[in-house]
Design a protein around this motif. Structure first.
Motif, PDB file in Angstrom:
ATOM      1  N   ALA A   1       0.861  -1.209   0.041  1.00  0.00           N
ATOM      2  CA  ALA A   1      -0.147   0.047  -0.085  1.00  0.00           C
ATOM      3  C   ALA A   1       0.791   1.282  -0.019  1.00  0.00           C
ATOM      4  O   ALA A   1       0.700   2.137  -0.777  1.00  0.00           O
ATOM      5  CB  ALA A   1      -0.850   0.041   0.987  1.00  0.00           C
ATOM      6  N   GLY A   2       2.202   1.134   0.739  1.00  0.00           N
ATOM      7  CA  GLY A   2       2.932   2.413   1.108  1.00  0.00           C
ATOM      8  C   GLY A   2       3.585   2.514  -0.422  1.00  0.00           C
ATOM      9  O   GLY A   2       3.527   3.708  -0.948  1.00  0.00           O
ATOM     10  N   LEU A   3       3.934   1.421  -1.080  1.00  0.00           N
ATOM     11  CA  LEU A   3       4.517   1.559  -2.348  1.00  0.00           C
ATOM     12  C   LEU A   3       3.686   2.354  -3.220  1.00  0.00           C
ATOM     13  O   LEU A   3       3.960   3.132  -3.979  1.00  0.00           O
ATOM     14  CB  LEU A   3       4.875   0.277  -2.885  1.00  0.00           C
ATOM     15  N   LEU A   4       2.222   1.886  -3.242  1.00  0.00           N
ATOM     16  CA  LEU A   4       1.385   2.523  -4.407  1.00  0.00           C
ATOM     17  C   LEU A   4       1.235   3.947  -4.048  1.00  0.00           C
ATOM     18  O   LEU A   4       1.181   4.638  -5.229  1.00  0.00           O
ATOM     19  CB  LEU A   4      -0.081   1.618  -4.162  1.00  0.00           C
ATOM     20  N   ILE A   5       1.228   4.313  -2.981  1.00  0.00           N
ATOM     21  CA  ILE A   5       0.966   5.879  -2.482  1.00  0.00           C
ATOM     22  C   ILE A   5       2.272   6.455  -3.004  1.00  0.00           C
ATOM     23  O   ILE A   5       2.153   7.603  -3.672  1.00  0.00           O
ATOM     24  CB  ILE A   5       0.990   5.961  -1.067  1.00  0.00           C
TER      25      ILE A   5
ATOM     26  N   ILE B   1      -5.219  -7.161   8.410  1.00  0.00           N
ATOM     27  CA  ILE B   1      -4.814  -5.999   7.445  1.00  0.00           C
ATOM     28  C   ILE B   1      -5.204  -4.512   8.042  1.00  0.00           C
ATOM     29  O   ILE B   1      -6.244  -4.384   8.567  1.00  0.00           O
ATOM     30  CB  ILE B   1      -5.813  -6.017   6.264  1.00  0.00           C
ATOM     31  N   ASP B   2      -4.394  -3.759   8.110  1.00  0.00           N
ATOM     32  CA  ASP B   2      -4.413  -2.375   8.823  1.00  0.00           C
ATOM     33  C   ASP B   2      -5.439  -1.389   7.914  1.00  0.00           C
ATOM     34  O   ASP B   2      -5.555  -1.822   6.855  1.00  0.00           O
ATOM     35  CB  ASP B   2      -3.211  -1.647   8.865  1.00  0.00           C
ATOM     36  N   ASP B   3      -6.142  -0.639   8.839  1.00  0.00           N
ATOM     37  CA  ASP B   3      -7.084   0.091   8.121  1.00  0.00           C
ATOM     38  C   ASP B   3      -6.684   0.896   6.912  1.00  0.00           C
ATOM     39  O   ASP B   3      -7.353   1.217   5.974  1.00  0.00           O
ATOM     40  CB  ASP B   3      -7.750   1.170   9.262  1.00  0.00           C
ATOM     41  N   GLN B   4      -5.308   1.530   7.128  1.00  0.00           N
ATOM     42  CA  GLN B   4      -4.989   2.367   5.991  1.00  0.00           C
ATOM     43  C   GLN B   4      -4.628   1.543   4.786  1.00  0.00           C
ATOM     44  O   GLN B   4      -4.909   2.009   3.725  1.00  0.00           O
ATOM     45  CB  GLN B   4      -3.540   2.790   6.634  1.00  0.00           C
ATOM     46  N   THR B   5      -4.245   0.186   5.019  1.00  0.00           N
ATOM     47  CA  THR B   5      -4.200  -0.715   3.789  1.00  0.00           C
ATOM     48  C   THR B   5      -5.510  -0.914   3.180  1.00  0.00           C
ATOM     49  O   THR B   5      -5.548  -0.643   2.036  1.00  0.00           O
ATOM     50  CB  THR B   5      -3.569  -1.907   4.457  1.00  0.00           C
ATOM     51  N   ARG B   6      -6.325  -1.162   4.027  1.00  0.00           N
ATOM     52  CA  ARG B   6      -7.704  -1.355   3.602  1.00  0.00           C
ATOM     53  C   ARG B   6      -8.249  -0.258   2.834  1.00  0.00           C
ATOM     54  O   ARG B   6      -8.842  -0.441   1.737  1.00  0.00           O
ATOM     55  CB  ARG B   6      -8.554  -2.056   4.717  1.00  0.00           C
ATOM     56  N   LYS B   7      -8.116   1.004   3.308  1.00  0.00           N
ATOM     57  CA  LYS B   7      -8.690   2.131   2.624  1.00  0.00           C
ATOM     58  C   LYS B   7      -8.165   2.271   1.211  1.00  0.00           C
ATOM     59  O   LYS B   7      -8.801   2.347   0.631  1.00  0.00           O
ATOM     60  CB  LYS B   7      -8.511   3.212   3.660  1.00  0.00           C
ATOM     61  N   LEU B   8      -6.782   2.248   1.251  1.00  0.00           N
ATOM     62  CA  LEU B   8      -6.186   2.416   0.054  1.00  0.00           C
ATOM     63  C   LEU B   8      -6.556   1.334  -0.989  1.00  0.00           C
ATOM     64  O   LEU B   8      -6.637   1.730  -2.250  1.00  0.00           O
ATOM     65  CB  LEU B   8      -4.314   2.219   0.180  1.00  0.00           C
ATOM     66  N   ALA B   9      -6.576   0.064  -0.741  1.00  0.00           N
ATOM     67  CA  ALA B   9      -6.912  -0.764  -1.543  1.00  0.00           C
ATOM     68  C   ALA B   9      -8.306  -0.530  -2.195  1.00  0.00           C
ATOM     69  O   ALA B   9      -8.616  -0.640  -3.509  1.00  0.00           O
ATOM     70  CB  ALA B   9      -6.863  -2.404  -0.824  1.00  0.00           C
ATOM     71  N   LEU B  10      -9.235  -0.122  -1.350  1.00  0.00           N
ATOM     72  CA  LEU B  10     -10.546   0.125  -1.812  1.00  0.00           C
ATOM     73  C   LEU B  10     -10.513   1.409  -2.820  1.00  0.00           C
ATOM     74  O   LEU B  10     -11.118   1.444  -3.766  1.00  0.00           O
ATOM     75  CB  LEU B  10     -11.572   0.499  -0.612  1.00  0.00           C
ATOM     76  N   GLU B  11      -9.559   2.378  -2.318  1.00  0.00           N
ATOM     77  CA  GLU B  11      -9.562   3.553  -3.219  1.00  0.00           C
ATOM     78  C   GLU B  11      -8.855   3.066  -4.631  1.00  0.00           C
ATOM     79  O   GLU B  11      -9.187   3.551  -5.894  1.00  0.00           O
ATOM     80  CB  GLU B  11      -8.308   4.397  -2.814  1.00  0.00           C
ATOM     81  N   PHE B  12      -8.124   1.924  -4.776  1.00  0.00           N
ATOM     82  CA  PHE B  12      -7.451   1.512  -5.950  1.00  0.00           C
ATOM     83  C   PHE B  12      -8.366   0.367  -6.779  1.00  0.00           C
ATOM     84  O   PHE B  12      -7.934  -0.317  -7.498  1.00  0.00           O
ATOM     85  CB  PHE B  12      -6.343   0.997  -5.812  1.00  0.00           C
TER      86      PHE B  12
END
Ligand code: ADP
Ligand code: MG
Length: 343
Positions: free
Chosen positions: A174-178, A260-271
């Protein structure tokens, strides 16, 4: 005849290269095939592992500060010793650099390496230095130590064992994608400020991973010895397949159990991607995937750092992901293939 490397993939290639290698020394207890080789030196066992990091393949200096890169290069190696339940001891660091890099830049890189060595009590004992036509190349070799009966291999999982992971998974990807997204935005408009707020945790997972040495102490305190273990460098799916192939077993992983951390989850859904895909195929989390006997269940069930995500089955049952709807999906290792577009 010419065969494209992409037809065999990274692991097919390693298998081909290693298939005719016969071990000559009785002291070589384990050669190719685990997180580290195991060498009998008489008293303690010596663990040995090496890793290669290339600019443009494994890291991008537009968003990876050199100090972080040095730290991470050390962590990647330490993690392989940890995955054998061993204590890291010495490392050698080899670099090849182009004249694009200044002395100060290479000093930054070494500051990161030294920081990790100090934190994890490792002696930097040598290496090699070369010039390079383009880019930066880092190769680290690490040694570790363990008692013979403490070493945990990938191959020890048995039917009925519980499959567990430490921490949470998918964050590093997720960090890499950001970081990739902000890089593209910056390229389009260099006046733009990167928008990283709200994603500090996952960016940290990508730029500043830590090896889970703390977990080894926890195992000792809890008086458990995992039956098998591997560190998660390539993604949960790939690592679970490694354990199953080496142990000659199957497994069932329950999708909704994957931490799965909330930030990871949020970003996955954004993508628009299922968050579990980040965990299964993302990689670089450097958490541990391990198995324990069912009789150890009471010892591990309330440990906040552990999540039981499934169990080991007979090899004939295959390696499966069970969706919340109860559907069985064959696990595939998308994270594997260094010779395809992803690495
Ligand atoms: P990890 O992800 O834990 O670093 P790898 O997947 O890179 O492990 O490697 C799997 C196994 O294959 C290890 O035992 C490693 O030492 C071995 N290996 C990888 N590349 C080569 C190679 N080119 N020649 C011989 N052995 C290799
Ligand atoms: Mg490993």
């Amino acid at each position: 005849m010419r065969t494209e490397l992409s037809t065999v993939g990274e692991f097919g290639l390693i298998e081909l290269l290693s298939k005719d290698i016969k071990l000559k020394h009785p002291g070589t207890l384990k050669g190719i095939g685990d997180d580290a080789a195991v060498i009998d030196t008489g008293n303690k066992m010596l663990l040995l592992s090496t890793d290669l990091l290339l600019e443009g393949i494994h890291f991008d200096l537009t968003y990876m500060p050199l100090r972080h890169l040095g730290y991470k290069a050390a962590v990647v190696n330490i993690s392989d010793i940890v995955a054998m339940n061993g204590t890291p001891k010495q490392m050698t660091v080899s670099i090849a650099v182009s004249n694009r890099f200044s002395l100060e830049a290479i000093e930054e890189l070494y500051q990161g390496i030294r920081l990790a060595c100090n934190k994890y009590n490792i002696d930097l004992v040598g290496g090699d230095t070369s010039s390079n036509v383009t880019g930066l190349f880092i190769s680290i070799t690490i040694t570790g130590e363990a008692d013979k009966d403490e070493i945990v291999y990938r191959s020890g999982a048995k039917e009925g064992d519980l499959l567990c992971v430490t921490g949470d998974l998918g964050g590093a990807y997720a960090g890499l994608l950001i970081l990739e997204r902000e890089k593209q935005a910056f390229k389009a408009n260099p006046n733009m400020q990167p928008e990283l707020t709200g994603y500090e945790y996952v960016i940290g997972r990508q730029l500043k991973p830590e090896p889970r040495i703390d977990i080894l102490n926890l195992f000792r305190e809890l008086k458990i010895l995992p039956t098998s273990m591997i560190d998660i460098s390539d993604g949960l799916a790939s690592e679970a397949l490694h354990i199953c192939h080496q142990s000659n077993t199957g497994c069932n992983i329950y999708e909704e159990k994957i931490p799965i951390d909330d930030q990871t989850r949020k970003l996955a859904l954004e993508f628009n991607i299922a968050p579990s895909i980040f965990s299964l195929s993302g990689g670089e989390d450097y958490e541990l995937l391990f198995t324990v006997r069912q009789t150890d269940y009471d010892k591990i069930r309330n440990v906040p750092d552990f999540t039981i995500i499934g169990h080991i089955t007979a090899s004939g049952d295959g390696q499966n992901l069970i969706t919340p709807e109860g559907q069985k999906i064959r696990l595939t290792a998308q994270g594997w293939d260094a010779f395809n577009e992803r690495h």
